[in-house]
Enzyme design. Structure first.
Site: not given
Length: 400
Positions: A114, A157-158
């Site tokens: 993340h 994440n992203e």
């Protein structure tokens, strides 16, 4: 099932990220940035919410509120503080959190990366290094003892935001900038390809080590709308920032969708409406239907792949507006599901007010905490969403 009813087995809960709540993440690249001379960060993360030590309190809150799922991340910089050196103590620490979820009847949804990475990885070139996919796969394999029985894992994440941030770090290629208009630049091509390779490598490891696990990654879905004359710019923006990463998810077990607001294009580029329009503490347009819109846009690319809302929320000091925003978000999600979208859960961002990558000012949390004692206090929005989760019905909170 009524029009305001969520299906049996639907995951209802909240999300967090390790660096934003744990505190003391001294081996990460972001900690180094925070403490550089003339750092661009307004303030360092410091102790954050001290969730590294108070994770039991956090899980008790999740259970007490009535949620059946909790998304949290494992910090790579703790697990592998030096290349090839894996900490048994840290593996046991995160294993205890997984066990703590199970003991409370909470489904753990675990993110393996993340935003933050070990500082040594940055020294090797970070997400631009030729070895990053192998490095990430080795880290993921080291997690095997604590992931046994875990059903939902988000690898990265992203990744589209990782690759966009990479452009700022490396300068990136300028070949794809000509004629590109939008609030964000296009992802750096090299880092886009590196995150895709790392995700696929991690997915292969996880499926080999845990055959029953559902593996995907979470995309920062930029909800894109067009006004007359802006259709081509909107299409190009979405096709560059969203679609290459969503297309990868066609081969995954699910795709995480994360959205908070929208971007509107006119013939000359992004349109920001009247400055008197409501904005959140991050300066984003207050736009509750973002969740449903993002699901529809994702489905158009991934087809029948199940969707998990891994983040959606609002930065505000007004908790009544948080409730109103979340009500609108869930309304839009139910509408998308009624139209055939296969959505398996909704994980609100965030469980706690947290460190928003440079500042504690934007408060996204369902729960606040005292900066001196770290005592947690559930906001009315937390209780409201918990009532919805228990009943799996959107009108439950309003009628209770």
């Amino acid at each position: 099932m009524t029009s305001d009813q969520f299906p049996a087995g639907f995951l209802f809960g909240a999300s967090t990220a390790a660096h934003q709540i744990e505190g003391g993440n001294v081996n990460s690249d972001f900690w180094r940035i925070e403490h550089q001379p003339n750092s661009p960060m307004k303030e360092p993360s410091g102790d954050a919410a001290d969730s590294y030590h108070r994770w039991r309190d956090d899980l008790d809150l999740v259970a007490d509120l009535g949620f059946n799922a909790y998304r949290f991340s494992i910090e790579w910089a703790r697990i592998e503080p030096e290349p090839g050196v894996f900490s048994r103590a840290e593996l046991l620490h995160y294993g205890r959190i997984v066990d703590g979820c199970r003991a409370r009847g909470i489904e753990p949804v675990i993110t393996l990366h993340h935003f933050t990475s070990p500082h040594w990885l940055t020294g090797e070139g970070g997400w631009g290094a030729d070895t990053v996919a192998d490095r990430f796969a080795a880290y993921v394999h080291a997690l095997r003892p604590i992931l046994d029985g875990v059903r939902w894992v988000v690898t990265i994440n992203e990744p589209n935001m990782v690759a966009i941030m990479g452009r700022f770090i490396t300068g990136g290629s300028s070949d794809d900038l000509e004629g590109f208009v939008g609030p964000l630049p296009p992802p750096d091509p090299a880092m886009r390809d590196a995150t895709i390779a790392a995700h696929r490598a991690a997915r292969d490891v996880l499926h080999r080590d845990h055959p029953d696990m559902k593996v995907g990654w979470s995309i920062a879905n930029q909800v894109v709308h067009a006004r007359p004359g802006g259709e081509q710019l909107a299409a190009r923006y979405s096709a560059t920032v969203n679609d290459p990463f969503l297309e990868v998810s066609r081969d995954d077990d699910f795709v995480g969708v994360q959205s908070y607001t929208r971007t509107v294009f006119g013939p000359d580029g992004e349109i920001r409406d009247d400055p008197e329009d409501e904005r959140t503490l991050t300066g984003w347009e207050y736009y509750p239907p973002a969740a449903g819109d993002a699901v529809r846009q994702a489905r158009d690319v991934v087809g029948d792949v199940p969707i998990l809302i891994t983040e959606n929320g609002i930065a505000t000091d007004d908790d009544d507006r948080r409730i109103a925003y979340t009500q609108g978000a869930l309304d839009s999600l139910l509408a998308a599901m009624a139209d055939g979208a296969d959505v398996r859960g909704y994980l609100h961002w965030s469980l706690l007010d947290n460190y928003e990558w440079g500042s504690y000012r934007p408060t996204f949390g369902l729960v606040s905490w005292d900066p001196n004692t770290f005592d947690r206090t559930a906001k009315p929005s937390a209780r409201w969403l918990g009532q919805v989760a228990r009943a799996r019905r959107l009108t439950a909170a309003a009628s209770s």
